[in-house]
Design an enzyme around this catalytic site. Structure first.
Site, PDB file in Angstrom:
ATOM      1  N   HIS A 121      48.438  30.076  41.801  1.00 34.47           N
ATOM      2  CA  HIS A 121      47.783  31.383  41.896  1.00 34.47           C
ATOM      3  C   HIS A 121      46.993  31.409  43.214  1.00 34.47           C
ATOM      4  CE1 HIS A 121      44.895  34.587  40.828  1.00 34.47           C
ATOM      5  NE2 HIS A 121      45.765  34.945  39.909  1.00 34.47           N
ATOM      6  N   LYS A 224      40.781  34.437  29.433  1.00 31.06           N
ATOM      7  CA  LYS A 224      42.181  34.120  29.116  1.00 31.06           C
ATOM      8  C   LYS A 224      42.271  33.287  27.836  1.00 31.06           C
ATOM      9  CE  LYS A 224      43.508  34.023  33.995  1.00 31.06           C
ATOM     10  NZ  LYS A 224      44.220  35.275  34.270  1.00 31.06           N
ATOM     11  N   CYS A 362      49.912  37.443  41.968  1.00 36.74           N
ATOM     12  CA  CYS A 362      48.981  36.661  42.802  1.00 36.74           C
ATOM     13  C   CYS A 362      49.567  35.288  43.127  1.00 36.74           C
ATOM     14  CB  CYS A 362      47.606  36.506  42.139  1.00 36.74           C
ATOM     15  SG  CYS A 362      46.804  38.063  41.832  1.00 36.74           S
TER      16      CYS A 362
HETATM   17  N1  7TS Z   1      44.597  30.403  38.265  1.00 28.30           N
HETATM   18  C1  7TS Z   1      45.641  30.791  37.517  1.00 28.30           C
HETATM   19  C2  7TS Z   1      46.750  29.836  37.233  1.00 28.30           C
HETATM   20  C3  7TS Z   1      45.654  32.093  37.001  1.00 28.30           C
HETATM   21  O1  7TS Z   1      46.690  32.476  36.242  1.00 28.30           O
HETATM   22  C4  7TS Z   1      44.581  32.973  37.288  1.00 28.30           C
HETATM   23  C5  7TS Z   1      44.575  34.409  36.843  1.00 28.30           C
HETATM   24  C6  7TS Z   1      43.518  32.488  38.049  1.00 28.30           C
HETATM   25  C7  7TS Z   1      43.564  31.207  38.524  1.00 28.30           C
HETATM   26  C8  7TS Z   1      42.315  33.322  38.343  1.00 28.30           C
HETATM   27  O2  7TS Z   1      41.563  33.513  37.181  1.00 28.30           O
HETATM   28  P1  7TS Z   1      40.280  34.466  37.195  1.00 28.30           P
HETATM   29  O3  7TS Z   1      39.891  34.549  35.765  1.00 28.30           O
HETATM   30  O4  7TS Z   1      39.260  33.802  38.038  1.00 28.30           O
HETATM   31  O5  7TS Z   1      40.731  35.772  37.766  1.00 28.30           O
HETATM   32  N2  7TS Z   1      45.845  34.908  36.562  1.00 28.30           N
HETATM   33  C9  7TS Z   1      46.183  36.202  36.400  1.00 28.30           C
HETATM   34  C10 7TS Z   1      47.497  36.591  36.137  1.00 28.30           C
HETATM   35  O6  7TS Z   1      48.435  35.812  36.026  1.00 28.30           O
HETATM   36  N3  7TS Z   1      47.538  37.932  36.043  1.00 28.30           N
HETATM   37  O7  7TS Z   1      46.315  38.412  36.220  1.00 28.30           O
HETATM   38  C11 7TS Z   1      45.463  37.349  36.447  1.00 28.30           C
END
Ligand code: 7TS
Length: 404
Positions: A121, A224, A362
């Site tokens: 990501h 999540k 992303c």
């Molecule tokens: N790392 C991974 C593997 C992720 O899937 C995401 C968010 C993040 C980091 C960032 O997380 P945050 O809570 O700090 O935003 N992934 C996604 C997605 O797959 N679709 O929307 C957000």
């Protein structure tokens, strides 16, 4: 695990979208919240609201205790030895930024090497890329194999040449492949390389024990894992957290402030400047209790049956291409259909009440590696059912006949 009992705990699952029952398959972006988590937030603001770590008064002390209980719950949930090793952050992104900016400032030198995976990501990829640019360290990228797994031979080559730090996802948010992180961490440590795990897609799907894994850092987001947005967790080994400079400055994170100098508070407060997301942390504990009550045995059995069913049924569709294999898959299936643009199919699915994600997720480096502009992605949680998979497959079939 009674799926109807679980569904009944999620008010939003009763909603209709465009007049159709909601089929929510965008859980990798964020999961829905059980009523107990929503109630917990309301309860906090009705009965407990106060700033923490400051007041002598009753409410402040109660709120402080609840905040620290949340930290302890997060520590227990992920097998962290000491509560002080658990920093409460805004989410995975902030947790990775905290570590990477500290490394860039204090621990990385020109000539050091840092590696990520091509399936990361942006939250991990860009953050370490920029930390390398700032510090003069070399930024290395480990590729994935066609089955979606990390190329471990390529990793070994990098380790042989000397890596200071490796930061990879526990589970890719596009490929859904669970990296064998215990083995990877052991290999990296043998080569003197520290390992950060981006666990954003990990903790709600597979049990995590940072002690057993022996990882140096592990980051995740509450939203999540059935918890609120705005709260996340960074676990770190004590000696590393102590070596990292503070990420932000302000209230709560100081020991003593003089006209010219400031000394910083002990762990974990050194990394928790300002008024934190108190209600969110307290409700995070509720979501972790929810997950623990289901139990990972039942959860993994349910989700792996669902993923296998989705993978096989989607594969029946003419022109289907699913990215990555079925082995070691959790949570996510990303796909394209020949002669159908992912976004157009997503719009048609939305009209049917089916929430999936379209685009690059992303993960533009992975899209470049696969030579595609984007994918459709369905992602699952404890409350999803095989009949929702059937609705998805039927919807994709409808989209294909309209768009081809
Ligand atoms: N790392 C991974 C593997 C992720 O899937 C995401 C968010 C993040 C980091 C960032 O997380 P945050 O809570 O700090 O935003 N992934 C996604 C997605 O797959 N679709 O929307 C957000």
């Amino acid at each position: 695990m009674n799926i109807q009992d679980i569904r009944a705990q999620f008010p939003i699952l009763q909603e209709k979208v465009h007049g159709k029952p909601l089929v929510y398959l965008d859980n990798a972006a964020t999961t829905q919240k059980p009523e107990r988590v929503i109630d917990c937030i309301t309860h906090y603001y009705k009965h407990l609201n106060s700033n923490i770590h400051r007041g002598v008064h009753f409410l402040s002390q109660e709120a402080t205790q609840a905040w620290e209980d949340a930290r302890a719950a997060a520590a227990r949930f992920m097998g962290a030895g000491e509560n002080e090793q658990v920093i409460l952050t805004k989410g995975t992104t902030e947790a990775i930024n905290l570590v990477a900016s500290g490394y860039a400032q204090a621990l990385l030198k020109p000539g050091d090497r840092v590696a990520v995976s091509v399936a990361d990501h942006h939250s991990n990829f860009v953050t370490w890329q920029q930390a390398c640019l700032r510090s003069g360290a070399e930024f290395r990228i480990i590729p994935t194999l066609p089955d979606g797994s990390l190329d471990l031979d390529a990793l070994d080559k990098e380790l042989k040449q000397g890596l200071k730090l490796l930061s990879i996802p526990h589970i890719s948010n596009v490929l859904g492949i669970v990296n064998p992180i215990q083995e990877i961490i052991a290999r990296a440590h043998r080569a003197g390389c520290r390992v950060m795990i981006d666990g954003a897609q990990g903790v709600a799907h597979v049990p995590v024990n940072v002690g057993d894994l022996d990882c140096d850092f592990y980051a995740w987001s509450g939203h999540k894992a059935y918890g609120p947005t705005g709260i996340g967790v960074l676990y770190g080994k004590r000696e590393l957290l102590e070596a990292l400079p503070p990420y932000q400055f302000g209230g709560e994170m100081i020991a003593d402030v003089d006209f010219q100098q400031t000394t910083f508070a002990e762990l974990p407060f050194k990394f928790e400047a300002g008024t934190p997301p108190i209600a969110e942390a307290i409700a995070l504990k509720e979501s972790l209790d929810f997950l623990s009550e289901i139990g990972f045995d039942a959860l993994q059995k349910h989700e792996s049956e669902l993923i296998t069913y989705a993978f096989n049924r989607l594969n029946e569709i003419d022109g289907m291409e699913i990215y990555g294999g079925l082995a070691n898959r959790s949570g996510v299936v990303s796909f394209n259909i020949k002669d159908v643009y992912h976004y157009d199919a997503g719009v048609i699915l939305d009209q049917l009440g089916i929430a999936v994600r379209t685009g690059h997720h992303c993960a533009q480096p992975l899209m470049r590696h696969l030579n595609i502009p984007g994918t459709l992605r369905c992602s699952f949680a404890c409350y999803n059912t095989p009949s929702e998979v059937d609705a998805l497959v039927e919807g994709v079939g409808k989209a294909c006949s309209m768009l081809r």
